[in-house]
Motif scaffolding. Structure first.
Motif, mmCIF file in Angstrom:
data_model
loop_
_atom_site.group_PDB
_atom_site.id
_atom_site.type_symbol
_atom_site.label_atom_id
_atom_site.label_comp_id
_atom_site.label_asym_id
_atom_site.label_seq_id
_atom_site.Cartn_x
_atom_site.Cartn_y
_atom_site.Cartn_z
ATOM 1 N N VAL A 155 52.346 -1.442 10.263
ATOM 2 C CA VAL A 155 53.078 -2.001 9.118
ATOM 3 C C VAL A 155 53.597 -3.396 9.453
ATOM 4 O O VAL A 155 53.498 -4.329 8.653
ATOM 5 C CB VAL A 155 54.224 -1.073 8.682
ATOM 6 N N ALA A 156 54.166 -3.562 10.641
ATOM 7 C CA ALA A 156 54.739 -4.857 11.040
ATOM 8 C C ALA A 156 53.708 -5.957 11.070
ATOM 9 O O ALA A 156 54.016 -7.128 10.799
ATOM 10 C CB ALA A 156 55.407 -4.731 12.411
ATOM 11 N N THR A 157 52.477 -5.620 11.405
ATOM 12 C CA THR A 157 51.450 -6.655 11.499
ATOM 13 C C THR A 157 50.712 -6.925 10.191
ATOM 14 O O THR A 157 49.829 -7.775 10.141
ATOM 15 C CB THR A 157 50.440 -6.294 12.606
ATOM 16 N N THR A 158 51.110 -6.212 9.136
ATOM 17 C CA THR A 158 50.540 -6.475 7.821
ATOM 18 C C THR A 158 50.914 -7.904 7.415
ATOM 19 O O THR A 158 52.082 -8.280 7.485
ATOM 20 C CB THR A 158 51.068 -5.466 6.775
ATOM 21 N N LYS A 159 49.939 -8.683 7.023
ATOM 22 C CA LYS A 159 50.137 -10.081 6.626
ATOM 23 C C LYS A 159 50.583 -10.984 7.784
ATOM 24 O O LYS A 159 51.087 -12.074 7.562
ATOM 25 C CB LYS A 159 51.120 -10.186 5.461
ATOM 26 N N ALA A 160 50.433 -10.529 9.005
ATOM 27 C CA ALA A 160 50.785 -11.379 10.152
ATOM 28 C C ALA A 160 49.761 -12.496 10.280
ATOM 29 O O ALA A 160 48.587 -12.332 9.962
ATOM 30 C CB ALA A 160 50.836 -10.547 11.423
ATOM 31 N N THR A 161 50.224 -13.637 10.753
ATOM 32 C CA THR A 161 49.358 -14.791 10.957
ATOM 33 C C THR A 161 49.654 -15.377 12.340
ATOM 34 O O THR A 161 50.617 -14.979 12.997
ATOM 35 C CB THR A 161 49.602 -15.864 9.883
ATOM 36 N N THR A 162 48.854 -16.326 12.720
ATOM 37 C CA THR A 162 49.137 -17.023 13.979
ATOM 38 C C THR A 162 50.028 -18.217 13.678
ATOM 39 O O THR A 162 50.007 -18.766 12.580
ATOM 40 C CB THR A 162 47.832 -17.485 14.662
ATOM 41 N N ARG A 163 50.785 -18.609 14.671
ATOM 42 C CA ARG A 163 51.692 -19.754 14.515
ATOM 43 C C ARG A 163 50.941 -21.043 14.678
ATOM 44 O O ARG A 163 50.065 -21.209 15.379
ATOM 45 C CB ARG A 163 52.821 -19.679 15.545
#
Length: 144
Positions: free
Chosen positions: A136-144
Protein backbone atom coordinates in the motif's frame (compact mmCIF):
# COMPACT_ATOMS: atom_id res chain seq x y z
CA UNK A 1 8.73 0.00 20.77
CA UNK A 2 7.08 -0.63 24.07
CA UNK A 3 7.80 -0.33 27.73
CA UNK A 4 7.88 -3.34 30.01
CA UNK A 5 4.58 -2.14 31.50
CA UNK A 6 2.90 -1.99 28.09
CA UNK A 7 4.24 -5.40 27.12
CA UNK A 8 2.84 -7.02 30.25
CA UNK A 9 -0.43 -5.08 30.62
CA UNK A 10 -1.68 -4.69 27.01
CA UNK A 11 -3.76 -7.87 27.25
CA UNK A 12 -5.28 -7.09 30.66
CA UNK A 13 -9.03 -7.12 31.19
CA UNK A 14 -11.35 -6.86 34.15
CA UNK A 15 -12.03 -10.62 33.81
CA UNK A 16 -8.28 -11.37 33.50
CA UNK A 17 -6.43 -8.64 35.43
CA UNK A 18 -2.66 -8.39 35.26
CA UNK A 19 -0.52 -7.72 38.31
CA UNK A 20 2.54 -5.73 37.31
CA UNK A 21 5.64 -5.55 39.47
CA UNK A 22 7.73 -2.47 38.71
CA UNK A 23 11.32 -3.73 38.25
CA UNK A 24 12.82 -0.58 39.79
CA UNK A 25 10.57 -0.09 42.82
CA UNK A 26 9.09 -3.61 43.17
CA UNK A 27 5.70 -1.90 43.61
CA UNK A 28 2.77 -4.14 42.61
CA UNK A 29 -0.18 -2.72 40.69
CA UNK A 30 -3.21 -4.51 39.26
CA UNK A 31 -4.55 -3.59 35.83
CA UNK A 32 -7.88 -4.29 34.12
CA UNK A 33 -9.57 -3.51 30.81
CA UNK A 34 -9.03 0.27 30.75
CA UNK A 35 -5.33 -0.06 31.55
CA UNK A 36 -4.95 -2.90 29.03
CA UNK A 37 -6.47 -0.82 26.26
CA UNK A 38 -4.35 2.18 27.23
CA UNK A 39 -1.14 0.12 27.30
CA UNK A 40 -1.91 -1.45 23.92
CA UNK A 41 -2.79 1.94 22.43
CA UNK A 42 0.43 3.49 23.76
CA UNK A 43 2.48 0.61 22.33
CA UNK A 44 0.78 0.82 18.93
CA UNK A 45 1.22 4.60 18.75
CA UNK A 46 4.95 4.44 19.53
CA UNK A 47 5.39 1.47 17.18
CA UNK A 48 3.62 3.25 14.31
CA UNK A 49 5.50 6.51 14.92
CA UNK A 50 8.78 4.59 14.82
CA UNK A 51 7.72 2.92 11.57
CA UNK A 52 6.88 6.29 10.04
CA UNK A 53 10.30 7.70 10.97
CA UNK A 54 12.31 4.66 9.86
CA UNK A 55 10.33 4.04 6.65
CA UNK A 56 10.48 7.74 5.79
CA UNK A 57 14.24 7.85 6.32
CA UNK A 58 14.69 4.62 4.37
CA UNK A 59 12.61 5.84 1.45
CA UNK A 60 14.54 9.12 1.41
CA UNK A 61 17.89 7.33 1.51
CA UNK A 62 16.81 5.09 -1.38
CA UNK A 63 15.49 8.01 -3.41
CA UNK A 64 11.86 6.90 -3.22
CA UNK A 65 9.08 9.47 -2.97
CA UNK A 66 6.10 7.90 -1.21
CA UNK A 67 2.67 9.40 -1.81
CA UNK A 68 1.43 10.89 1.51
CA UNK A 69 -2.01 9.26 1.25
CA UNK A 70 -0.47 5.86 0.57
CA UNK A 71 1.92 6.30 3.50
CA UNK A 72 -0.94 7.28 5.81
CA UNK A 73 -3.03 4.31 4.66
CA UNK A 74 -0.11 1.92 5.22
CA UNK A 75 0.49 3.28 8.72
CA UNK A 76 -3.24 2.98 9.50
CA UNK A 77 -3.18 -0.67 8.38
CA UNK A 78 -0.13 -1.30 10.54
CA UNK A 79 -1.64 0.45 13.56
CA UNK A 80 -5.05 -1.22 13.32
CA UNK A 81 -3.84 -4.75 12.74
CA UNK A 82 -1.17 -4.40 15.41
CA UNK A 83 -3.69 -3.25 18.00
CA UNK A 84 -6.14 -6.01 17.04
CA UNK A 85 -3.49 -8.69 17.52
CA UNK A 86 -1.84 -7.28 20.63
CA UNK A 87 -5.03 -6.96 22.72
CA UNK A 88 -4.67 -10.63 23.63
CA UNK A 89 -7.37 -10.93 26.26
CA UNK A 90 -7.51 -14.64 27.16
CA UNK A 91 -10.41 -16.32 25.37
CA UNK A 92 -11.35 -13.10 23.52
CA UNK A 93 -8.24 -12.08 21.54
CA UNK A 94 -8.47 -11.99 17.76
CA UNK A 95 -5.56 -14.35 17.09
CA UNK A 96 -6.79 -16.88 19.63
CA UNK A 97 -10.26 -16.79 18.04
CA UNK A 98 -8.82 -17.22 14.53
CA UNK A 99 -6.58 -20.08 15.69
CA UNK A 100 -9.47 -21.83 17.42
CA UNK A 101 -11.85 -21.44 14.45
CA UNK A 102 -9.25 -22.80 12.03
CA UNK A 103 -8.39 -25.82 14.18
CA UNK A 104 -5.11 -24.36 15.42
CA UNK A 105 -6.19 -23.59 18.98
CA UNK A 106 -3.88 -26.26 20.35
CA UNK A 107 -0.91 -24.67 18.59
CA UNK A 108 -1.90 -21.23 19.86
CA UNK A 109 -1.84 -22.54 23.43
CA UNK A 110 1.39 -24.51 22.96
CA UNK A 111 4.06 -23.38 25.42
CA UNK A 112 6.34 -26.39 25.66
CA UNK A 113 9.35 -28.00 23.98
CA UNK A 114 10.90 -24.56 23.38
CA UNK A 115 7.86 -23.43 21.39
CA UNK A 116 5.28 -20.74 21.98
CA UNK A 117 2.41 -20.98 19.54
CA UNK A 118 0.84 -17.61 20.40
CA UNK A 119 4.20 -15.90 19.81
CA UNK A 120 4.65 -17.56 16.42
CA UNK A 121 1.11 -16.79 15.25
CA UNK A 122 1.53 -13.19 16.44
CA UNK A 123 4.76 -12.89 14.48
CA UNK A 124 3.25 -14.31 11.29
CA UNK A 125 0.22 -12.01 11.66
CA UNK A 126 2.41 -8.92 12.02
CA UNK A 127 4.74 -9.85 9.15
CA UNK A 128 1.81 -10.60 6.84
CA UNK A 129 0.11 -7.29 7.53
CA UNK A 130 3.39 -5.38 7.28
CA UNK A 131 3.78 -6.84 3.78
CA UNK A 132 0.30 -5.59 2.87
CA UNK A 133 1.15 -2.17 4.37
CA UNK A 134 4.40 -2.04 2.36
CA UNK A 135 2.53 -2.72 -0.86
CA UNK A 136 0.00 0.00 0.00
CA UNK A 137 2.78 2.45 0.94
CA UNK A 138 4.48 2.03 -2.41
CA UNK A 139 1.31 2.68 -4.39
CA UNK A 140 2.01 5.72 -6.59
CA UNK A 141 5.60 5.87 -5.33
CA UNK A 142 8.10 7.56 -7.62
CA UNK A 143 11.81 8.18 -7.65
CA UNK A 144 13.20 11.46 -6.38
Amino acid sequence: MQSDLCARVKGASDDHPVTYVDPATEEKTTHGTADGRKACLQHCLTYTATQAIVAGAGARALGIKVHPTAAAAALAISFGTHYAADRRVPGKGLLEKIATKTGKGGFYKLADFGMNGAFHLDSVWHHGWETVAAVVATTKATTR
